[in-house]
Motif scaffolding. Structure first.
Motif, PDB file in Angstrom:
ATOM      1  N   ALA A  34       0.270  -0.920  -0.002  1.00  0.00           N
ATOM      2  CA  ALA A  34      -0.406   0.331   0.122  1.00  0.00           C
ATOM      3  C   ALA A  34       0.627   1.126  -0.252  1.00  0.00           C
ATOM      4  O   ALA A  34       0.949   1.709  -0.663  1.00  0.00           O
ATOM      5  N   ASN A  38       0.375   4.101  -3.263  1.00  0.00           N
ATOM      6  CA  ASN A  38       0.148   4.816  -2.666  1.00  0.00           C
ATOM      7  C   ASN A  38       0.568   5.536  -1.613  1.00  0.00           C
ATOM      8  O   ASN A  38       0.114   6.729  -1.287  1.00  0.00           O
ATOM      9  N   CYS A  41      -0.376   3.789   4.270  1.00  0.00           N
ATOM     10  CA  CYS A  41      -1.232   2.496   4.599  1.00  0.00           C
ATOM     11  C   CYS A  41      -2.550   2.814   5.414  1.00  0.00           C
ATOM     12  O   CYS A  41      -2.433   3.755   6.943  1.00  0.00           O
ATOM     13  N   SER A 137     -14.129   5.120  -3.034  1.00  0.00           N
ATOM     14  CA  SER A 137     -14.495   3.574  -3.840  1.00  0.00           C
ATOM     15  C   SER A 137     -15.552   4.591  -5.078  1.00  0.00           C
ATOM     16  O   SER A 137     -16.313   5.738  -5.329  1.00  0.00           O
ATOM     17  N   GLN A 143     -12.047   3.745   1.702  1.00  0.00           N
ATOM     18  CA  GLN A 143     -11.915   2.290   0.898  1.00  0.00           C
ATOM     19  C   GLN A 143     -10.856   2.932   2.243  1.00  0.00           C
ATOM     20  O   GLN A 143      -9.068   3.039   1.972  1.00  0.00           O
ATOM     21  N   ASP A 145      -7.482  -0.566   3.635  1.00  0.00           N
ATOM     22  CA  ASP A 145      -6.538  -1.126   3.166  1.00  0.00           C
ATOM     23  C   ASP A 145      -6.383  -1.948   3.781  1.00  0.00           C
ATOM     24  O   ASP A 145      -6.970  -3.305   3.549  1.00  0.00           O
ATOM     25  N   HIS A 196     -16.259  -2.362   1.030  1.00  0.00           N
ATOM     26  CA  HIS A 196     -14.912  -1.208   0.652  1.00  0.00           C
ATOM     27  C   HIS A 196     -13.820  -1.186   0.672  1.00  0.00           C
ATOM     28  O   HIS A 196     -13.309  -0.304  -0.244  1.00  0.00           O
ATOM     29  N   TYR A 198     -10.065  -2.854   0.954  1.00  0.00           N
ATOM     30  CA  TYR A 198      -9.328  -3.608   0.421  1.00  0.00           C
ATOM     31  C   TYR A 198      -9.067  -4.844   0.535  1.00  0.00           C
ATOM     32  O   TYR A 198      -8.871  -5.710   0.032  1.00  0.00           O
ATOM     33  N   ASN A 199      -8.695  -5.145   2.003  1.00  0.00           N
ATOM     34  CA  ASN A 199      -8.781  -6.467   2.562  1.00  0.00           C
ATOM     35  C   ASN A 199      -9.307  -6.551   4.120  1.00  0.00           C
ATOM     36  O   ASN A 199      -9.310  -5.267   4.882  1.00  0.00           O
ATOM     37  N   ASP A 233     -13.013  -7.133  -2.397  1.00  0.00           N
ATOM     38  CA  ASP A 233     -11.409  -8.525  -2.694  1.00  0.00           C
ATOM     39  C   ASP A 233     -11.054  -8.943  -2.068  1.00  0.00           C
ATOM     40  O   ASP A 233     -12.118  -9.930  -1.721  1.00  0.00           O
ATOM     41  N   ASN A 234     -10.549  -8.901  -0.954  1.00  0.00           N
ATOM     42  CA  ASN A 234      -9.712 -10.001  -0.002  1.00  0.00           C
ATOM     43  C   ASN A 234     -10.207  -9.704   1.317  1.00  0.00           C
ATOM     44  O   ASN A 234      -9.956  -8.652   1.650  1.00  0.00           O
TER      45      ASN A 234
END
Ligand code: 6PG
Length: 249
Positions: A34, A38, A41, A137, A143, A145, A196, A198-199, A233-234
């Motif tokens: 991250a 970006n 994080c 998003s 969002q 991380d 929303h 990412y993980n 995602d994850n």
């Protein structure tokens, strides 16, 4: 029972004394990627007792050097409506176990204000903080991380308890909720915001959680609030062997 046969691929089981290390090494990779992509994080911490050992390990001599603390931003998935120096405060737990022990700039720590007469005001304030900090998003939700989440014995997560109106929230990112069984108000991020991320990493430990883990991961009963967490995602379940005892040999 073969774990792969009943469970999503993203279930990691570790002995109780290795669970924290398993989570911290996973977070290190997510955070490194991250920050590289970006420049920062965004991590939402969970409360309760389970994550304390993970936070302490992150702050320990062997692990603290693995994180670029000035590029890490820490938030809270939920908070009890008590002062930040109260023993029940999730902020206090995270500060004592981690945030006061690493070189993270204070402006990178975003506590949930709990000093409001109307806790909906505190929730709205925190939502504004998140809107200022988080990438958004295409659907208009912040969002993270990483969102860390625990699980209560009743299948709640964050402060998303069975039978509460926050479970049906579809617009707000953060909401105040009165939890009848606890006879108290809580402030919590909502399902749309969680989903929303990412993980999402669930961290569940202890034999007292084993039956719920079996119902949720093997039977997929779809009865409990935690089962409404389904990020695009994850999504990883970190279980210790006691919590996983009914789903693995
Ligand atoms: C809280 C948490 C809550 C917690 C579960 C599990 O503020 O209490 O957000 O969702 O993660 O209740 O708690 P334990 O880790 O103490 O079992």
């Amino acid at each position: 029972m073969n774990i792969e046969k009943f469970l999503p691929s993203q279930v990691k089981v570790a002995s109780p004394d290795r669970l924290a290390e398993t989570v911290v090494l996973w977070l290190e990779k997510i955070a490194t990627d991250a920050v590289k992509t970006n420049g920062e994080c965004h991590v939402a911490l969970s409360g309760g007792s389970t994550p304390k050992a993970i936070y302490q390990l992150m702050a320990s001599e062997n692990y603290a050097g693995r994180f670029e603390w000035n590029k890490m931003k820490f938030y809270f998935g939920d908070e009890r409506t008590v002062p930040h120096d109260h023993p029940d405060s999730n902020y206090k737990m995270a500060m004592d176990a981690l945030l006061s022990r690493v070189p993270i700039p204070s402006e990178n720590i975003f506590a949930i204000n709990t000093n409001c007469k109307d806790f909906n005001v505190c929730a709205a304030q925190y939502q504004q903080v998140l809107k200022q900090q988080l990438p958004v998003s295409a659907q208009g939700f912040g969002q993270f991380d990483v969102v860390f989440l625990g699980m209560g014995e009743d299948g709640h997560t964050a402060s998303l308890f069975p039978g509460t109106d926050i479970l049906s929230e579809r617009k707000r990112w953060v909401s105040a909720v009165y939890v009848q069984k606890l006879e108290t108000w809580r402030i919590s991020i909502t399902f749309p915001l969680i989903n929303h991320a990412y993980n999402v990493a669930f961290i569940v430990a202890g034999e007292n959680k084993a039956e719920k883990i079996r119902e949720i991961l093997a039977q997929k009963v779809n009865q409990y609030p935690i089962e409404k967490v389904s990020p695009r995602d994850n999504c990883v379940w970190f279980l210790d062997s006691n919590a996983a005892k009914l789903i693995v040999d």
